[in-house]
Design a protein around this motif. Structure first.
Motif, short mmCIF file in Angstrom:
data_model
loop_
_atom_site.label_atom_id
_atom_site.label_comp_id
_atom_site.label_asym_id
_atom_site.label_seq_id
_atom_site.Cartn_x
_atom_site.Cartn_y
_atom_site.Cartn_z
N ARG A 99 41.98 43.49 31.92
CA ARG A 99 41.30 42.21 32.07
C ARG A 99 42.31 41.10 31.85
NH1 ARG A 99 37.24 45.10 28.70
NH2 ARG A 99 35.60 45.71 30.13
N PRO A 100 42.15 39.97 32.52
CA PRO A 100 43.11 38.87 32.30
C PRO A 100 42.97 38.32 30.90
CG PRO A 100 41.35 38.18 33.77
CD PRO A 100 41.16 39.64 33.53
N SER A 101 44.10 38.01 30.30
CA SER A 101 44.07 37.46 28.94
C SER A 101 43.67 35.99 28.99
CB SER A 101 45.44 37.62 28.28
OG SER A 101 46.40 36.87 28.98
N PRO A 102 43.00 35.50 27.98
CA PRO A 102 42.55 34.11 28.00
C PRO A 102 43.68 33.11 27.88
CG PRO A 102 42.03 35.10 25.89
CD PRO A 102 42.57 36.19 26.77
N GLY A 103 44.82 33.54 27.37
CA GLY A 103 45.95 32.63 27.21
C GLY A 103 45.90 31.89 25.88
N ARG A 104 46.94 31.14 25.63
CA ARG A 104 47.05 30.42 24.38
C ARG A 104 46.15 29.18 24.44
NH1 ARG A 104 52.93 28.54 23.26
NH2 ARG A 104 52.12 26.53 23.84
#
Length: 171
Positions: free
Chosen positions: A76-81
């Motif tokens: 799954r794509p990570s939400p990011g910082r």
């Protein structure tokens, strides 16, 4: 020991191998091959070891495959910082940039990134930010990062306009 998790039988081991052969994502390929081994009757621990994963990871893969199908085999794509500057602070920063600085208040005539970092980001928001990072944020809020033309604080606009119209008179 409990019973092994049942695996959906939508796809056969041959189908998983065919998908894995065409796939470019290495982690998804490992998961597909592990499921193919499991559907062929191999022990879960042995199947996980063959593809280079832990048995618990294979169990999680089976759960995700049962719930989501083949799409569950991909990361799954990570939400990011999280953003360092909030949306409200970005709006305030844009307002500050668009209005010219006051020489008496800000100590400068034109905004530069280091001055914005000191005056606005550190002074008003209480955060520290490098000018290079502020440059990226300035572009994200829809402003261009162009150097301002130097302007002397005691320059007279009327005299400059008169000079532009008539030129310099030689005596």
């Amino acid at each position: 020991m409990g019973a092994a998790l049942a695996i959906r039988t939508d796809l056969s081991p041959a189908d998983f191998r065919a998908l894995a052969h065409r796939e470019r994502n290495g982690k998804a390929v490992k998961r597909m091959l592990a499921l193919a081994y499991c559907l062929e009757g191999m022990e879960r621990g042995k199947a996980a070891e063959l593809v280079g994963m832990d048995r618990q990871v294979l169990r999680d893969t089976v759960i995700r495959y049962n719930a989501e199908g083949v799409c569950g085999l991909y990361d799954r794509p990570s939400p990011g910082r999280t953003a360092w500057i909030t949306e409200d602070e970005r709006a305030k920063l844009k307002e500050v940039i668009l209005e010219r600085p006051n020489l008496k208040t800000h100590g400068c005539i034109e905004w530069t990134l280091p001055i914005l970092c000191e005056e606005v980001i550190a002074g008003q928001f209480g955060k520290t930010l490098h000018p290079a990072s502020l440059s990226r944020i300035v572009r994200e809020i829809g402003l261009s990062r162009q150097k301002t033309r130097p302007r002397h604080p005691k320059s007279d606009e009327k005299t400059q306009e008169a000079f532009k119209k008539r030129g310099f008179k030689r005596s």
